[in-house]
Design a protein around this motif. Structure first.
Motif, mmCIF file in Angstrom:
data_model
loop_
_atom_site.group_PDB
_atom_site.id
_atom_site.type_symbol
_atom_site.label_atom_id
_atom_site.label_comp_id
_atom_site.label_asym_id
_atom_site.label_seq_id
_atom_site.Cartn_x
_atom_site.Cartn_y
_atom_site.Cartn_z
ATOM 1 N N SER A 39 13.354 -2.306 -1.250
ATOM 2 C CA SER A 39 14.306 -2.150 -0.150
ATOM 3 C C SER A 39 15.699 -1.766 -0.668
ATOM 4 N N LEU A 40 15.981 -2.117 -1.924
ATOM 5 C CA LEU A 40 17.268 -1.745 -2.514
ATOM 6 C C LEU A 40 17.249 -0.322 -3.070
ATOM 7 N N GLY A 41 16.090 0.313 -2.974
ATOM 8 C CA GLY A 41 15.973 1.672 -3.465
ATOM 9 C C GLY A 41 15.527 1.774 -4.912
ATOM 10 N N ALA A 42 14.953 0.702 -5.429
ATOM 11 C CA ALA A 42 14.476 0.746 -6.825
ATOM 12 C C ALA A 42 13.381 1.792 -6.964
ATOM 13 N N ARG A 43 13.389 2.480 -8.088
ATOM 14 C CA ARG A 43 12.416 3.550 -8.320
ATOM 15 C C ARG A 43 11.053 2.988 -8.707
ATOM 16 N N ARG A 44 10.101 3.852 -8.571
ATOM 17 C CA ARG A 44 8.723 3.482 -8.890
ATOM 18 C C ARG A 44 8.600 2.933 -10.304
ATOM 19 N N ARG A 45 9.305 3.554 -11.218
ATOM 20 C CA ARG A 45 9.187 3.140 -12.621
ATOM 21 C C ARG A 45 9.688 1.719 -12.844
ATOM 22 N N LEU A 46 10.793 1.402 -12.138
ATOM 23 C CA LEU A 46 11.337 0.048 -12.301
ATOM 24 C C LEU A 46 10.339 -0.978 -11.764
ATOM 25 N N ILE A 47 9.792 -0.694 -10.586
ATOM 26 C CA ILE A 47 8.855 -1.647 -9.985
ATOM 27 C C ILE A 47 7.587 -1.762 -10.844
ATOM 28 N N ASP A 48 7.160 -0.648 -11.400
ATOM 29 C CA ASP A 48 5.992 -0.709 -12.287
ATOM 30 C C ASP A 48 6.298 -1.482 -13.571
ATOM 31 N N LEU A 49 7.557 -1.373 -14.016
ATOM 32 C CA LEU A 49 7.954 -2.164 -15.188
ATOM 33 C C LEU A 49 7.890 -3.653 -14.859
ATOM 34 N N LEU A 50 8.465 -4.011 -13.697
ATOM 35 C CA LEU A 50 8.419 -5.417 -13.266
ATOM 36 C C LEU A 50 6.974 -5.868 -13.088
ATOM 37 N N ILE A 108 3.191 -2.695 -3.281
ATOM 38 C CA ILE A 108 4.469 -2.883 -2.586
ATOM 39 C C ILE A 108 4.631 -1.837 -1.484
ATOM 40 N N LEU A 109 4.286 -0.611 -1.830
ATOM 41 C CA LEU A 109 4.409 0.476 -0.853
ATOM 42 C C LEU A 109 3.515 0.225 0.359
ATOM 43 N N ARG A 110 2.282 -0.234 0.066
ATOM 44 C CA ARG A 110 1.331 -0.508 1.149
ATOM 45 C C ARG A 110 1.868 -1.618 2.054
ATOM 46 N N TYR A 111 2.377 -2.686 1.446
ATOM 47 C CA TYR A 111 2.950 -3.780 2.244
ATOM 48 C C TYR A 111 4.142 -3.283 3.053
ATOM 49 N N HIS A 112 4.939 -2.461 2.409
ATOM 50 C CA HIS A 112 6.124 -1.908 3.083
ATOM 51 C C HIS A 112 5.709 -1.147 4.338
ATOM 52 N N ASN A 113 4.695 -0.336 4.215
ATOM 53 C CA ASN A 113 4.217 0.448 5.359
ATOM 54 C C ASN A 113 3.632 -0.454 6.447
ATOM 55 N N GLU A 114 2.879 -1.466 6.011
ATOM 56 C CA GLU A 114 2.282 -2.387 6.991
ATOM 57 C C GLU A 114 3.367 -3.132 7.761
ATOM 58 N N ILE A 115 4.389 -3.569 7.024
ATOM 59 C CA ILE A 115 5.496 -4.289 7.675
ATOM 60 C C ILE A 115 6.223 -3.361 8.642
ATOM 61 N N ALA A 116 6.386 -2.096 8.246
ATOM 62 C CA ALA A 116 7.057 -1.111 9.102
ATOM 63 C C ALA A 116 6.275 -0.923 10.399
ATOM 64 N N LYS A 117 4.947 -0.890 10.300
ATOM 65 C CA LYS A 117 4.092 -0.736 11.490
ATOM 66 C C LYS A 117 4.282 -1.914 12.436
ATOM 67 N N ILE A 118 4.264 -3.128 11.848
ATOM 68 C CA ILE A 118 4.439 -4.342 12.654
ATOM 69 C C ILE A 118 5.801 -4.306 13.356
ATOM 70 N N ALA A 119 6.819 -3.860 12.637
ATOM 71 C CA ALA A 119 8.165 -3.800 13.195
ATOM 72 C C ALA A 119 8.233 -2.810 14.361
ATOM 73 N N GLN A 120 7.451 -1.716 14.262
ATOM 74 C CA GLN A 120 7.419 -0.716 15.329
ATOM 75 C C GLN A 120 6.822 -1.302 16.605
ATOM 76 N N VAL A 121 5.752 -2.074 16.431
ATOM 77 C CA VAL A 121 5.060 -2.677 17.582
ATOM 78 C C VAL A 121 5.987 -3.633 18.313
ATOM 79 N N HIS A 122 6.764 -4.405 17.542
ATOM 80 C CA HIS A 122 7.622 -5.417 18.160
ATOM 81 C C HIS A 122 8.843 -4.833 18.853
#
Length: 279
Positions: A242-253, A265-279
């Motif tokens: 959400s802070l805009g961290a790049r793929r490489r940083l997240i893969d490092l973590l 993370i991306l998949r969860y992000h998309n799922e959360i976005a879908k839920i937010a749209q419904v609400h």
DNA sequence: GCGTTCGGGCGAATTGATGT
DNA sequence: ACATCAATTCGCCCGAACGC
């Protein structure tokens, strides 16, 4: 019941470790130092429990005066071997056995006596602490079994250390007091970490250290059961994403087990976005 | 313009959890 | 112990953006 057989129970490995008895003594005639004149200490061999009890009441053992500690030790060890085919290991194992044994103290008393004899005697404990094989096998096995159990408790009872769900709210996580929960529900792990990292003489631990213990608990539980304990890693990954961290940083973590993989993370992000749209 | 990096997506493979 | 299912990762791809 007693695990007494006719075969010698001291193995070669025991001998090599110095646990076993002198096998020479087993085959050789008895000496005056280890047997009374009536060969009384072999007399229980092959008797039934009832016969044993009968004779136990009837006869008494003859005390052998004026023996040195070394002589008594030798006498007892050789008695164990010649009369019972037991090593000292068998004897201690039997002492520690939880089953009720006739002609002996109850299990609680026997275990208490073992503890007194081993843990509470500085000279014995010192030998244990200096034994390079004993510490890994006894302490590590024992402590890790306890800590594993505590980690599974954490996974069940601490939301941040449970399985991640997209519909869970970060507000319920109570991140600020996260480490307090860990300390309360995994006291042995907590004490272990505190003891290892105590820097001050009075063993006090700073809040910053408490934070590291929380992180360590999260890493440990994720390492133990990555799918049952992914909450912490998911929130860290989502936060960085959400802070805009790049793929490489997240893969490092992710490679350090601090975050889930970028894909997850991306998949969860998309799922959360879908839920937010419904609400 | 060209090579590199990045974000995102996809299917296959792997792995962990669970039930029998 | 084994099979099954689902979660997760892996490897690869593509188009866009970036930098020299």
């Amino acid at each position: 019941m007693f695990n007494v057989s006719n075969r010698p129970v001291v193995t070669e490995i025991d001998e090599a470790r110095g646990v076993g008895l002198n096998t020479h003594a087993y085959g050789s005639p008895t000496t005056t130092a280890r047997v009374n004149k009536d060969m009384k200490w072999a007399y229980m061999d092959g008797l039934s429990d009832a016969e044993r009890e009968h004779r136990n009441k009837k006869d008494t053992w003859e005390y052998m005066p004026r023996l040195s500690n070394v002589q008594r030790e030798k006498s007892i060890l050789e008695f164990l071997r010649s009369a019972h085919h037991w090593s000292i290991k068998d004897f201690i194992q039997q002492l520690a056995h939880p089953e009720k044994v006739p002609y002996a103290h109850g299990a609680q008393v026997r275990i208490y006596q073992l503890r007194q004899a081993i843990i509470e005697q500085p000279e014995v404990l010192k030998i244990f602490m200096e034994d390079k094989q004993l510490i890994p096998s006894m302490l590590v096995e024992g402590v890790s079994a306890i800590v594993r159990e505590e980690l599974y408790t954490l996974m069940q009872e601490v939301p941040l250390l449970s399985k991640f769900h997209v519909d869970s709210s970060p507000k319920d996580l109570n991140v600020k007091d996260f480490y307090k929960e860990v300390g309360g529900k995994a006291p042995i792990l907590w004490r272990l970490l505190q003891t290892i990292s105590a820097q001050l003489e009075d063993d006090t631990v700073s809040n910053q250290q408490n934070g590291s213990f929380g992180l360590i608990a999260a890493l440990l539980s994720h390492a133990l059961a990555p799918r049952l304990s992914s909450g912490f890693q998911a929130y860290i990954g989502l936060y960085f994403h959400s802070l805009g961290a790049r793929r490489r940083l997240i893969d490092l973590l992710h490679s350090l087990n601090i975050s889930l993989s970028y894909d997850s993370i991306l998949r969860y992000h998309n799922e959360i976005a879908k839920i937010a749209q419904v609400h």
